[in-house]
Design a protein around this motif. Structure first.
Motif, PDB file in Angstrom:
ATOM      1  N   LEU A 191       0.729  -1.112   0.020  1.00  0.00           N
ATOM      2  CA  LEU A 191       0.032   0.026   0.010  1.00  0.00           C
ATOM      3  C   LEU A 191       0.405   1.505  -0.146  1.00  0.00           C
ATOM      4  CD1 LEU A 191      -2.315  -0.545   2.676  1.00  0.00           C
ATOM      5  CD2 LEU A 191      -2.946  -1.338   0.280  1.00  0.00           C
ATOM      6  N   ALA A 192       0.242   2.344  -0.447  1.00  0.00           N
ATOM      7  CA  ALA A 192       1.118   3.646  -0.857  1.00  0.00           C
ATOM      8  C   ALA A 192       0.572   3.938   1.005  1.00  0.00           C
ATOM      9  CB  ALA A 192       0.303   4.755  -1.290  1.00  0.00           C
ATOM     10  N   PRO A 193       2.044   5.137   1.347  1.00  0.00           N
ATOM     11  CA  PRO A 193       1.309   5.524   2.801  1.00  0.00           C
ATOM     12  C   PRO A 193       0.382   5.961   3.329  1.00  0.00           C
ATOM     13  CG  PRO A 193       4.069   5.614   2.228  1.00  0.00           C
ATOM     14  CD  PRO A 193       2.814   4.953   0.806  1.00  0.00           C
ATOM     15  N   ASP A 194      -0.339   7.235   1.775  1.00  0.00           N
ATOM     16  CA  ASP A 194      -1.112   7.645   2.138  1.00  0.00           C
ATOM     17  C   ASP A 194      -2.392   7.295   2.041  1.00  0.00           C
ATOM     18  OD1 ASP A 194      -1.269   7.279  -0.567  1.00  0.00           O
ATOM     19  OD2 ASP A 194      -0.501   9.413  -1.074  1.00  0.00           O
ATOM     20  N   GLU A 195      -2.381   5.543   1.362  1.00  0.00           N
ATOM     21  CA  GLU A 195      -3.784   4.551   1.784  1.00  0.00           C
ATOM     22  C   GLU A 195      -4.000   4.391   3.184  1.00  0.00           C
ATOM     23  OE1 GLU A 195      -4.428   2.760  -1.990  1.00  0.00           O
ATOM     24  OE2 GLU A 195      -1.796   2.442  -1.379  1.00  0.00           O
ATOM     25  N   ILE A 196      -3.061   4.769   4.073  1.00  0.00           N
ATOM     26  CA  ILE A 196      -3.015   4.529   5.536  1.00  0.00           C
ATOM     27  C   ILE A 196      -3.676   5.612   6.658  1.00  0.00           C
ATOM     28  CG2 ILE A 196      -2.399   2.703   7.194  1.00  0.00           C
ATOM     29  CD1 ILE A 196      -0.218   1.445   4.941  1.00  0.00           C
ATOM     30  N   ARG A 197      -4.793   5.291   6.846  1.00  0.00           N
ATOM     31  CA  ARG A 197      -5.261   5.912   8.227  1.00  0.00           C
ATOM     32  C   ARG A 197      -4.650   5.551   9.443  1.00  0.00           C
ATOM     33  NH1 ARG A 197     -11.724   5.159   7.042  1.00  0.00           N
ATOM     34  NH2 ARG A 197     -10.619   3.290   6.736  1.00  0.00           N
ATOM     35  N   THR A 198      -4.027   6.766   9.800  1.00  0.00           N
ATOM     36  CA  THR A 198      -3.883   6.317  11.269  1.00  0.00           C
ATOM     37  C   THR A 198      -4.452   7.555  12.221  1.00  0.00           C
ATOM     38  OG1 THR A 198      -2.253   8.402  11.411  1.00  0.00           O
ATOM     39  CG2 THR A 198      -1.679   6.425  11.409  1.00  0.00           C
ATOM     40  N   ARG A 199      -4.621   6.085  13.780  1.00  0.00           N
ATOM     41  CA  ARG A 199      -5.408   6.609  15.245  1.00  0.00           C
ATOM     42  C   ARG A 199      -3.718   6.602  15.896  1.00  0.00           C
ATOM     43  NH1 ARG A 199      -9.035   4.417  16.773  1.00  0.00           N
ATOM     44  NH2 ARG A 199     -10.177   5.601  18.439  1.00  0.00           N
ATOM     45  N   THR A 200      -3.473   7.734  16.545  1.00  0.00           N
ATOM     46  CA  THR A 200      -2.481   7.742  17.725  1.00  0.00           C
ATOM     47  C   THR A 200      -3.251   8.687  18.584  1.00  0.00           C
ATOM     48  OG1 THR A 200      -1.914   9.851  16.602  1.00  0.00           O
ATOM     49  CG2 THR A 200      -0.974   7.253  15.389  1.00  0.00           C
TER      50      THR A 200
END
Length: 730
Positions: free
Chosen positions: A480-489
């Motif tokens: 996956l491209a990094p911008d396809e991955i959501r983050t919750r932090t």
């Protein structure tokens, strides 16, 4: 497909520059009140009375709380097993005054303006007492709790130093000092606290979400799962937000007493008197060597100032036990206690101060022996960690020396004192190094039926790029491209993550992300009926040789999202270590600078700088270079500009605002700072092969600059910062 190492641009950039990112003080809750702290105007004494009447008469003021109005910390808090980076001293509990600016009252109002106005009307009656100026206090052995003592030993004694000095052909002895410096993050510390029954939620500006949770749970005597800490974004910390400070405890206490949400934002002046700073430090260094430059003995004794409430130890002598081979090494750490607020980490603690003194002393030894500084270091290269004898997990310092020297042109550099108009040119170098700390970490990865991936973890974002680096790691495994991955932090309700200090985030969380992504890929392989060792992911497909199947098809067949946990666990279930017990883990490098010095005006200008580093696997070369460039600029500020002075007659910090802080600006920095990494993969540091780099490049810079100034005009400055007056006096 993005790979580990690629120069991926910062994914969090747009949110931060457009204002979409919400920091602690940006949060608002219905019915919230604003709190303002009233600080003690003297550094020592006791409060004999507080007149609240004028303050309570200000429209909108709800309460003025003093000692006796707030609940005491729970029984056993002083001995509770909370992280060592948390203050045990809680003000507004009695009438003692131990430092200037110590909170003695809390004004609460329905608007910030009303609270600030009322705070000026609180009359505090005080019986002053004699106070101790920390800079001149007696030298004492520190008292450390068990957690803090894991950082390093207070004393190291190897071999016979006295005999080494007696038998040496050359001995260099010097006293090197550095002033206190305040961290000054762009975002002041802020907290919004609210209780719902016996459950506490805080929106806080922190570097360790779970450290705050553990501390507040201990203060109120509740289970940790009844405290939720939210810190989605932290606007810089540099170590000042690593500790849990009194204002966080006081805000939560005030919210409990008044049963209303309480927002407390420190003023810039209070950032000087309530949270920490790097303490003033004195280094005594002796280097003994044979005529050929081989070291026979090293002594490095360090004293730093600290508070009366608790001890903070900078451990600046550790570097001298890690960089150069010598049969005799003597190290010590001591403190001077005075009426001042507690110090704390500042970017590149331990090795930042250590490389200043040791790097300057090594240059003096090079001058005394007539050996080139690079060659002197090669002669004394340590194949094992000198203070412990452990082998290195990896070490490519020799290669870093070579790459840095080649790129800088060290062997063909201008001769010291060469003129360029009114300027005299000088070149200097010093070692860069940073010890490594590791913390356990957990993350959760959720892949929805549409193939979208969400990465969840409780780590804090202090600006170092985790919203880019960790998706990059996951994406490299899952195609996956990094911008396809959501983050919750940044939320303690998410899987537990390590603190964002000690250059430890990528080692721990990165390893957990790698583990979780690998587990998720294995789950997809199982859904396809293929063996995990046979598959890889790319462009939304799971592939095995020439066979391929869409990931969304596998998920649709499964019928529910895939959720997996990833983890990084330390040996023996430890909460922190400095690497596997059988090896020593460090990053290494060299920083080389060219300066111009005007001998008539004492001015110093940075003309160029080069850094060559061995820092494990580089996860994102773009963000890594940005970290290193920023660290070199940071080090230039330390070397030539920054100092926080303690006023001995008033017992307070002389300037408590940004108007007295000199910081590098664009005009101070040359157009290009050259940074290079040698190829290194350290699988002993962690499964990712990476090490922490966020603090590495700020080490060594001060010594390199001082050495370059000496090369230019023959003035040896041993007292930072290197100001025009010190050059002219020399």
């Amino acid at each position: 497909m993005t790979r580990i190492g690629d120069p991926v641009a910062r994914l969090d950039g747009p949110a931060k520059v457009t204002g979409a990112a919400r920091y602690a003080a940006d949060h608002h809750l219905d019915g919230q009140l604003h709190a303002v702290l009233v600080g003690a105007p003297v550094p020592a004494g006791r409060v004999t009375g507080i007149d609240r009447r004028a303050a309570l008469a200000v429209p909108g003021v709800v309460a003025v709380l003093v000692a006796g109005d707030l609940p005491p910390p729970a029984a056993g808090f002083a001995q509770a097993p909370i992280p060592p980076l948390a203050t045990r001293h809680v003000p507004v509990q009695d009438n003692r005054i131990l430092y200037h600016g110590q909170p003695v009252a809390i004004v609460v109002a329905d608007s910030l303006e009303a609270a600030e106005e009322a705070a000026t009307r609180v009359t505090v009656s005080i019986e002053p007492a004699p106070f101790t100026v920390p800079d001149t206090a007696p030298i004492r052995t520190p008292s450390l709790d068990a957690g803090y003592a894991q950082l390093a030993p207070l004393d190291v004694g190897l071999g016979d130093l006295a005999a080494a000095v007696r038998s040496s052909a050359v001995t260099v002895t010097g006293t090197y000092t550095q002033p206190a410096r305040h961290n000054n993050p762009m975002e002041p510390s802020a907290i919004l606290a609210v209780w719902a029954g016996d459950r506490l939620t805080v929106y806080d500006s922190v570097q360790h979400v779970f450290g705050v949770r553990a501390t507040l749970a201990a203060v109120f005597g509740v289970d940790a799962d009844r405290v939720r800490v939210i810190s989605h974004y932290t606007g810089g910390g540099f170590g000042a937000k690593a500790y849990v400070w009194p204002h966080e405890i006081l805000a939560a206490m005030t919210a409990r007493v008044l049963r209303r949400p309480i927002k407390l934002v420190l003023t810039r002046a209070q950032m000087y008197s309530i949270v920490g700073y790097q303490p003033l430090m004195e280094h005594e260094v002796t280097l003994a060597a044979r005529g050929d430059g081989t070291l026979t003995g090293i002594r490095h004794d360090v004293v730093n100032t600290t508070a009366l409430t608790e001890d903070y130890v900078e451990f600046g002598s550790v570097t001298a036990g890690a960089l150069f081979a010598a049969p005799s090494i003597t190290l010590s750490q001591r403190v001077r206690r005075g009426n001042v607020n507690l110090p704390t980490f500042l970017r590149s603690p331990i090795d930042g101060p250590g490389t200043w003194a040791l790097g300057a002393a090594m240059d003096e030894l090079a001058r005394a022996t007539g050996i080139d500084p690079i060659d002197l270091r090669l002669i004394n290269h340590a194949d094992r960690e000198p203070s412990t004898g452990k082998p290195w997990s990896s070490k490519k310092l020799v290669q870093a020396y070579g790459e840095g020297a080649r790129r800088f042109g060290w062997r063909t550099r201008p001769r010291g004192g060469t003129r360029d108009g009114d300027w005299r040119i000088g070149c200097g170098l010093a070692d860069a190094t940073q010890g490594q700390f590791r913390f356990p970490a957990r993350v959760r990865l959720r892949m929805d039926l549409d193939g979208r991936l969400t990465l969840e973890g409780g780590f804090a974002d202090i600006g170092q790029g985790p919203h880019t680096v960790f998706p990059q790691i996951a994406g490299s495994v899952l195609g996956l491209a990094p911008d396809e991955i959501r983050t919750r932090t940044g939320d303690s309700s998410l899987p537990a993550a390590p603190p964002s200090y000690g250059s430890a985030t990528t080692i721990g969380v990165g390893a957990a992300v790698l583990d979780g992504a690998t587990r998720l890929r294995d789950c997809l392989a199982e859904l396809a009926g293929w063996h995990p060792s046979e598959v890889h992911c790319a462009d939304g497909e799971l592939r095995r040789g020439t066979d391929a199947v869409a990931v969304t098809r596998l998920l649709s067949r499964h019928g529910t999202p895939l959720v997996v946990d990833g983890s990084f666990v330390l040996p023996g279930g430890a909460e922190v270590d400095a690497g596997p017990s059988d090896v020593a883990v460090r990053t290494f490098g060299v920083v080389l600078v060219e300066v111009g010095v005007d001998p008539d005006l004492g001015l110093v200008r940075l003309r160029r700088a080069t850094g060559g580093y061995a820092a494990g696997r580089i996860v994102n070369i773009r963000t890594a270079r940005a970290q290193m460039i920023g660290g070199i600029v940071w080090g230039w500020g330390k070397a030539t500009m920054e100092a926080s002075h303690f006023e001995p007659k008033l017992g307070r910090w002389h300037a408590q605002n940004l108007s007295g802080v000199s910081l590098p600006v664009n005009a101070d920095i040359p157009p290009l700072i050259d940074v290079a990494f040698v190829d290194e993969y350290d699988d002993r540091a962690g499964p990712l092969g990476a090490k922490g780099i966020g603090e590495l490049s700020a080490t060594g810079v001060a010594a390199a600059v001082a050495n370059a100034v000496f090369d230019a005009v023959g003035v040896r400055v041993r007292d930072l910062p290197i100001t025009p007056a010190k050059i002219l006096r020399g």
